[in-house]
Design a protein around this motif. Structure first.
Motif, PDB file in Angstrom:
ATOM      1  N   SER A 239      -0.752  -3.555   7.167  1.00  0.00           N
ATOM      2  CA  SER A 239      -1.955  -2.796   6.839  1.00  0.00           C
ATOM      3  C   SER A 239      -3.114  -3.792   6.798  1.00  0.00           C
ATOM      4  O   SER A 239      -2.895  -4.998   6.619  1.00  0.00           O
ATOM      5  CB  SER A 239      -1.804  -2.074   5.494  1.00  0.00           C
ATOM      6  N   PRO A 240      -4.373  -3.327   6.935  1.00  0.00           N
ATOM      7  CA  PRO A 240      -5.488  -4.250   7.138  1.00  0.00           C
ATOM      8  C   PRO A 240      -6.123  -4.743   5.842  1.00  0.00           C
ATOM      9  O   PRO A 240      -7.350  -4.853   5.742  1.00  0.00           O
ATOM     10  CB  PRO A 240      -6.474  -3.399   7.933  1.00  0.00           C
TER      11      PRO A 240
ATOM     12  N   PRO B 100       0.799  -1.221   0.000  1.00  0.00           N
ATOM     13  CA  PRO B 100       0.000   0.000   0.000  1.00  0.00           C
ATOM     14  C   PRO B 100       0.839   1.282   0.000  1.00  0.00           C
ATOM     15  O   PRO B 100       0.321   2.352   0.310  1.00  0.00           O
ATOM     16  CB  PRO B 100      -0.762  -0.123   1.312  1.00  0.00           C
ATOM     17  N   ASN B 101       2.110   1.152  -0.346  1.00  0.00           N
ATOM     18  CA  ASN B 101       3.018   2.292  -0.360  1.00  0.00           C
ATOM     19  C   ASN B 101       3.852   2.219  -1.628  1.00  0.00           C
ATOM     20  O   ASN B 101       4.059   1.132  -2.185  1.00  0.00           O
ATOM     21  CB  ASN B 101       3.927   2.265   0.872  1.00  0.00           C
TER      22      ASN B 101
ATOM     23  N   HIS C  46       5.728   6.254   7.483  1.00  0.00           N
ATOM     24  CA  HIS C  46       5.247   5.805   8.792  1.00  0.00           C
ATOM     25  C   HIS C  46       3.741   6.045   8.841  1.00  0.00           C
ATOM     26  O   HIS C  46       3.274   7.180   8.837  1.00  0.00           O
ATOM     27  CB  HIS C  46       5.951   6.563   9.919  1.00  0.00           C
ATOM     28  N   GLU C  47       2.971   4.943   8.882  1.00  0.00           N
ATOM     29  CA  GLU C  47       1.517   5.013   8.816  1.00  0.00           C
ATOM     30  C   GLU C  47       0.899   4.139   9.907  1.00  0.00           C
ATOM     31  O   GLU C  47       1.285   2.983  10.071  1.00  0.00           O
ATOM     32  CB  GLU C  47       1.020   4.525   7.444  1.00  0.00           C
ATOM     33  N   HIS C  48      -0.054   4.701  10.653  1.00  0.00           N
ATOM     34  CA  HIS C  48      -0.844   3.929  11.620  1.00  0.00           C
ATOM     35  C   HIS C  48       0.039   3.188  12.627  1.00  0.00           C
ATOM     36  O   HIS C  48      -0.248   2.039  13.003  1.00  0.00           O
ATOM     37  CB  HIS C  48      -1.772   2.954  10.892  1.00  0.00           C
ATOM     38  N   GLY C  49       1.138   3.817  13.003  1.00  0.00           N
ATOM     39  CA  GLY C  49       1.989   3.238  14.038  1.00  0.00           C
ATOM     40  C   GLY C  49       3.012   2.238  13.561  1.00  0.00           C
ATOM     41  O   GLY C  49       3.642   1.560  14.387  1.00  0.00           O
TER      42      GLY C  49
ATOM     43  N   VAL D 245      -8.146   3.863   5.458  1.00  0.00           N
ATOM     44  CA  VAL D 245      -6.695   3.824   5.263  1.00  0.00           C
ATOM     45  C   VAL D 245      -6.372   4.436   3.905  1.00  0.00           C
ATOM     46  O   VAL D 245      -7.015   4.121   2.894  1.00  0.00           O
ATOM     47  CB  VAL D 245      -6.159   2.379   5.339  1.00  0.00           C
ATOM     48  N   GLU D 246      -5.363   5.319   3.893  1.00  0.00           N
ATOM     49  CA  GLU D 246      -4.895   5.913   2.647  1.00  0.00           C
ATOM     50  C   GLU D 246      -3.699   5.126   2.121  1.00  0.00           C
ATOM     51  O   GLU D 246      -2.796   4.761   2.890  1.00  0.00           O
ATOM     52  CB  GLU D 246      -4.507   7.372   2.870  1.00  0.00           C
TER      53      GLU D 246
END
Length: 316
Positions: A131-132, A83-84, A90-93, A160-161
């Motif tokens: 990521s979920p 997803p990157n 750094h996303e969502h911890g 989520v982006e």
């Protein structure tokens, strides 16, 4: 429908999908990578391979940055970026590494029933950890085309982006000094502040190996989702088509001996045209603060992207 042939290489399971025109190799355990697309009339593989290729499965991996770890696992070919994309973010911890987790994930697979006669298809599935998202990836070979269709689903309870793209990298003999690039893009960005009309500064031509050129640019304003790599001397063209409603951009990456040091040491010769949701190569955080082209996916939402690569002889 033709069942995929299964073999192994360096401990990896390889799936071989064939039609009358193509032979395509898929590695489920390594990102669902498409590592070969061979045009049978000329016996030419259009995909690029890194110098080190597909490393033995389970080999010792030394510590390093997310770029170093990703490159060590990069055989060349065609990957999913999700997803990157580009720089770590750094996303969502948690850190999302360079080009995201889907590139490195292991997929379960099954043959697809009901594909048309003379075609072959497999479906691959995985759940990401950082990521979920769950991903269903279908690779189908029919006639002169290979199509990758992906559905990502947000299985979490938070929006989520993400950044999402396909990363097909092409090499010699398709890529060479006689190669030209055709695209339906109308704008090329060399960075977020430098737009120009396509083509710009010879970006529609491919320099010779070892010419000291390294390029990264971003294509936009597509009249339709189409980009082609054409080599009339070889007598072959490779055309990418996709839906621009989800992926309105494309990244343009070329190495012709221009990047010194790791990972190419001035020796790579590769061209990639990469349909994408977002740009530039700054990771989700960097895109959020510059172009705002990141894609938001709501809890429970699924999004589907399809990219097709078609090979054809050029007119004599």
């Amino acid at each position: 429908m033709t069942e995929p042939r299964v073999s192994t290489h360096h401990g990896w399971e390889l799936l071989h999908l064939t039609s009358d025109d193509l032979e395509v190799d898929v590695v489920p355990g390594k990102g669902g990578d498409v590592t070969a697309v061979r045009w049978r009339p000329l016996d030419v593989d259009v995909m690029w391979r890194t110098r080190w290729g597909l490393r033995p499965r389970g080999e010792h991996i030394t510590a390093g940055s997310s770029e170093a770890l990703l490159m060590q696992a990069y055989p060349g070919g065609w990957q999913t970026v999700f997803p990157n994309a580009g720089a770590p973010s750094h996303e969502h911890g948690v850190e999302w590494g360079m080009h995201g987790e889907a590139w490195l994930a292991s997929y379960d697979w099954s043959a697809v029933d009901g594909a048309s006669a003379g075609s072959a298809a497999v479906e691959l599935r995985t759940d990401l950890v950082r990521s979920p998202f769950s991903i269903v990836k279908r690779v189908e070979v029919a006639g002169p085309s290979v199509t990758v269709t992906e559905t990502v689903t947000n299985d979490g309870a938070e929006p989520v982006e993400v950044m999402w793209s396909q990363h097909p990298a092409f090499g010699a003999p398709l890529v060479g000094p006689a190669t030209r690039i055709e695209t339906a893009a109308r704008t090329i960005w060399l960075d977020p502040a430098t737009p120009a009309a396509w083509p710009n500064d010879g970006f529609d031509r491919v320099p010779a190996p070892g010419s000291g050129v390294s390029r990264l640019a971003f294509l936009a304003d597509f009249a339709e989702g189409r980009a082609g790599i054409v080599n009339d001397e070889l007598g072959l063209r490779a055309d990418l088509t996709w839906d621009t409603s989800l992926m309105p951009h494309a990244w343009y990456w070329l190495e012709a001996g221009g990047r010194a040091g790791f990972p190419w040491y001035s020796a790579a010769y590769v061209l990639a045209l990469e349909p994408a949701t977002s740009w530039p190569d700054a990771g989700v955080a960097g895109v959020r603060s510059t172009t705002g082209t990141q894609l938001a996916i709501a809890p429970g939402e699924s999004r589907t992207a399809t990219v097709t690569l078609t090979l054809a002889a050029t007119a004599p």
